[in-house]
Design an enzyme around this catalytic site. Structure first.
Site, PDB file in Angstrom:
ATOM      1  N   SER A   4     -29.682 -29.464  19.909  1.00  0.00           N
ATOM      2  CA  SER A   4     -29.555 -30.524  20.910  1.00  0.00           C
ATOM      3  C   SER A   4     -30.667 -30.357  21.936  1.00  0.00           C
ATOM      4  O   SER A   4     -30.933 -29.243  22.410  1.00  0.00           O
ATOM      5  CB  SER A   4     -28.185 -30.422  21.600  1.00  0.00           C
ATOM      6  OG  SER A   4     -28.064 -31.395  22.612  1.00  0.00           O
ATOM      7  N   GLY A   5     -31.362 -31.460  22.256  1.00  0.00           N
ATOM      8  CA  GLY A   5     -32.464 -31.393  23.204  1.00  0.00           C
ATOM      9  C   GLY A   5     -33.799 -31.065  22.569  1.00  0.00           C
ATOM     10  O   GLY A   5     -34.809 -30.948  23.270  1.00  0.00           O
TER      11      GLY A   5
ATOM     12  N   VAL B 134       0.826  -1.199   0.000  1.00  0.00           N
ATOM     13  CA  VAL B 134       0.000   0.000   0.000  1.00  0.00           C
ATOM     14  C   VAL B 134       0.864   1.255   0.000  1.00  0.00           C
ATOM     15  O   VAL B 134       1.922   1.316   0.623  1.00  0.00           O
ATOM     16  CB  VAL B 134      -0.953  -0.004   1.216  1.00  0.00           C
ATOM     17  CG1 VAL B 134      -0.189   0.045   2.527  1.00  0.00           C
ATOM     18  CG2 VAL B 134      -1.955   1.135   1.134  1.00  0.00           C
TER      19      VAL B 134
ATOM     20  N   LYS C 136       9.893   6.339  -5.716  1.00  0.00           N
ATOM     21  CA  LYS C 136      10.132   7.426  -4.758  1.00  0.00           C
ATOM     22  C   LYS C 136      11.621   7.594  -4.468  1.00  0.00           C
ATOM     23  O   LYS C 136      12.023   7.895  -3.330  1.00  0.00           O
ATOM     24  CB  LYS C 136       9.346   7.187  -3.465  1.00  0.00           C
ATOM     25  CG  LYS C 136       7.843   7.012  -3.695  1.00  0.00           C
ATOM     26  CD  LYS C 136       7.047   6.940  -2.402  1.00  0.00           C
ATOM     27  CE  LYS C 136       5.572   6.745  -2.693  1.00  0.00           C
ATOM     28  NZ  LYS C 136       4.736   6.693  -1.478  1.00  0.00           N
TER      29      LYS C 136
ATOM     30  N   LYS D   3       1.589   3.192  -6.945  1.00  0.00           N
ATOM     31  CA  LYS D   3       1.203   2.508  -8.188  1.00  0.00           C
ATOM     32  C   LYS D   3       0.353   3.409  -9.078  1.00  0.00           C
ATOM     33  O   LYS D   3       0.616   3.550 -10.270  1.00  0.00           O
ATOM     34  CB  LYS D   3       0.448   1.222  -7.845  1.00  0.00           C
ATOM     35  CG  LYS D   3       1.290   0.197  -7.096  1.00  0.00           C
ATOM     36  CD  LYS D   3       0.505  -1.046  -6.732  1.00  0.00           C
ATOM     37  CE  LYS D   3      -0.539  -0.755  -5.661  1.00  0.00           C
ATOM     38  NZ  LYS D   3       0.045  -0.286  -4.399  1.00  0.00           N
TER      39      LYS D   3
ATOM     40  N   SER E   4     -26.969 -31.438  12.536  1.00  0.00           N
ATOM     41  CA  SER E   4     -26.638 -30.961  11.173  1.00  0.00           C
ATOM     42  C   SER E   4     -26.865 -29.453  11.070  1.00  0.00           C
ATOM     43  O   SER E   4     -27.812 -29.006  10.428  1.00  0.00           O
ATOM     44  CB  SER E   4     -27.433 -31.716  10.109  1.00  0.00           C
ATOM     45  OG  SER E   4     -28.802 -31.807  10.405  1.00  0.00           O
TER      46      SER E   4
END
Length: 636
Positions: free
Chosen positions: A477-478, A40, A173, A44, A549
């Site tokens: 779960s449960g 950066v 530069k 460019k 799942s």
């Protein structure tokens, strides 16, 4: 009314006439595609702007707009902010950074150019890969004050990986270090050590200043110690391997089938390599069927020959099966066809790779389902060490095995960018998550074939007098999945149905005993269960599964494994608070106390079905009532 011809229009419009003359002058010049990249704020965009300005590539209105924009963005005096020529996004101008890939076209007396200004920030590495994928040359910028940085190494490694063999190390530069030769030599020596490690065989180092123009288009008098070319000289003089694509074997991925009428059937696409003539023997892959070329059709008429880079429609001598995604190739020189590969991946998504998850793999015009295994290693871009890795994070580069759901036509990326480079796409968000380069097919992919069986799945089902199905119970779960699944199986058994119940806990004792509860392990667990369930439906069984799942992607993956209509997703919909209140196994309490990691609903996500085949609200009905409703849905 008399219509003017194109030459008459051009003559009446001096600007149009000038443009036509310019296009005519440049038509025969070779084209160089190049990118600028690096860390950066290495300059460019400024360098490209200066290159366009000094090579007289700006029209008067562009120059006037640039001067106005420069004053508006605070540039002092008569100076021009050249970066504004390519920093097109408002966010880029506000932050003085490059985010998107900006493309610019220009030409000199020697050559035509398309330049891509790519982002320097690590978070935009994916944009840089996009720009590099079609480039012939890369200009790697280094700030003379900062030297070679991590992002310099990352971009250098990537452009080399992507097959770019012409590199320019632009030490920018130099005006800010007093045009010091010692500083330039130290940076080149540092980069040389890295390049040797990375396998970069050659590069051209140029000291320059994008701001002042030194060594950009002409050689600078302020660096008499430098005897090499200016940047523009290097770009004009670099020798490309022109004609390489034409010299390779013929390849054309089919983009679409043209049927304007019942008498014409052609296959349209862009020729990615080689040459083709009417009468040439060809092979259509992956089927392997052979025939010959009848015609080469274009909008302007039939051609006697077509070469790489042209888009054409081919008609074949025989009516063989061919569709989008197939590849028409030279019959005597076919590429490989396989469904398992080793590939290099550049991970581009914020979410890490989940080994075992199904993605779309797109290569040329082919789109197939694909799963990625755990990486073999990740590359440290600083040291080029091969590090052990279980996944790949944003911008990571690694090597992994990939399996596709059907064979694809490919060539190693080192031999063909077009048939060796691919992207991975998330099936739910449709976001591109990775760019990939095929290294080679795995030997076992060519040694494993489907064995034909005489007793079909229809025969198995008929013997049991039932229709195979998968009742896929999902929920927290449960929630009551196992209880309801057990009741469903008992009811079906009393009806003389042939069933099998796959329960999450039971499977963990055998089939998945080697798996934990990370996201990747959960995905692999569901993949295994899905494969087993598919085999059981082939045997004619009604399969009942009870698994949390948690991810939609894997439930959809299992659905795609089954024959249409055989997968029934049952959401056992119980609120988290209710499931936690039940806590029959004490798991929520352990998860809340930190004794149990990666627990769904607490520190691991659950993605409920958006449109399940059946939704069971356990707060509104008993387990017995739920089982009865599910059986009615199945049997009717």
């Amino acid at each position: 009314m008399v219509m003017a011809t194109m030459p008459e229009l051009a003559a009446a419009d001096p600007a149009r006439a000038e443009l036509d003359a310019y296009l005519a002058r440049t038509a025969s010049r070779s084209l160089l595609r190049f990118i600028t990249c690096g860390s950066v704020d290495d300059g460019k965009s400024t360098l490209i702007g200066r290159l366009l300005y000094d090579s007289k590539q700006l029209f008067e209105d562009q120059l006037a707009a640039l001067e106005r924009d420069s004053r508006r963005h605070g540039t002092q005096g008569e100076n021009i902010d050249f970066a504004l020529l390519v920093d097109g996004l408002a966010a880029e101008r506000e932050q003085s950074i490059t985010i998107d890939v900006a493309y610019r076209y220009f030409a000199t007396d020697q050559r035509k150019f398309i330049v891509a200004d790519t982002p320097g920030h690590e978070q935009y590495t994916r944009n840089m890969v996009t720009g590099a994928s079609s480039a012939d040359l890369a200009v790697i910028l280094v700030d003379a004050r900062k030297g070679v940085l991590t992002q310099t190494r990352r971009h250098s490694y990537l452009v080399h990986l992507l097959g770019i063999r012409h590199l320019v190390l632009a030490v920018n530069k130099m005006d800010l270090v007093g045009f010091d030769q010692a500083r330039f030599d130290a940076i080149v020596a540092d980069y040389c050590a890295f390049a040797e490690q990375a396998g970069i065989q050659r590069f051209t180092a140029i000291p320059l200043s994008g701001l002042t123009g030194d060594n950009v288009t002409t050689r600078s008098q302020r660096m008499p110690w430098y005897e090499g070319p200016a940047l523009l000289e290097q770009l004009e003089g670099v020798e490309l391997e022109e004609g390489r694509e034409q010299a390779a074997a013929f390849r054309m991925p089919v983009q679409w089938v043209s049927r304007p009428d019942l008498d014409f059937r052609g296959f349209a696409g862009r020729i990615v390599s080689g040459t083709v003539l009417p009468g040439d023997p060809i092979r259509v892959l992956p089927s392997g069927r052979t025939t010959t070329i009848e015609r080469i059709v274009t909008f302007d008429g039939d051609l006697p020959e077509a070469v790489a880079g042209q888009s054409v429609t081919l008609t074949l001598a025989d009516p063989i099966d061919c569709s989008r995604g197939d590849v028409v190739v030279a019959a005597a020189e076919p590429p490989a066809v396989a469904d398992q590969f080793e590939a290099t991946l550049v991970w581009m998504a914020e979410e890490a790779l989940l080994p075992g998850r199904a993605y779309w793999l797109k290569l040329a015009t082919q789109t197939v389902g694909a799963t990625v295994q755990a990486p073999k290693y990740e590359v440290n871009v600083n040291t080029l060490e091969q590090l052990a890795a279980k996944t790949l994070e944003l911008n990571a580069i690694g090597v992994a095995n990939i399996a596709t759901d059907r064979p694809i036509v490919f060539e190693p990326y080192a031999e063909s960018r077009s048939l060796g480079g691919f992207i991975l796409v998330d099936k739910l968000s449709h976001a591109t998550v990775a760019a990939g380069l095929i290294r080679f097919a795995l030997r076992r992919a060519q040694n494993i074939h489907w064995q034909p069986l005489d007793v079909s799945r229809e025969t198995h089902a008929a013997l049991k007098n039932q229709k195979p199905a998968v009742l896929w119970f999902t929920g927290l779960s449960g929630a009551g999945k196992s209880t309801i699944a057990n009741l469903v199986e008992k009811k079906l058994a009393r009806m003389n149905r042939h069933t099998f119940l796959l329960d999450g806990d039971n499977v963990r004792h055998g089939l998945s005993r080697d798996l934990g509860f990370t996201d990747a392990d959960r995905i692999e667990n569901i993949r295994r269960v899905g494969e087993v369930a598919r085999l059981m439906t082939d045997a004619g069984l009604i399969v009942i599964t009870a698994f949390i799942s948690p991810f939609r992607a894997e439930r959809d993956m299992v659905r795609r494994m089954m024959a249409p209509g055989e997968f029934i997703e049952v959401h056992i919909d119980t609120p988290l608070a209710e499931a936690e209140a039940r806590d029959v196994k004490g798991l929520y309490a352990k998860a809340r106390s930190g004794q149990l990691a990666n627990f769904t609903g607490i520190d691991s996500p659950y993605e409920p079905p958006e449109d399940p085949d059946l939704r069971i609200d356990t707060t509104a009905m008993s387990a017995e009532e739920a089982a009865e409703q599910i059986v009615r849905r199945l049997i009717g």
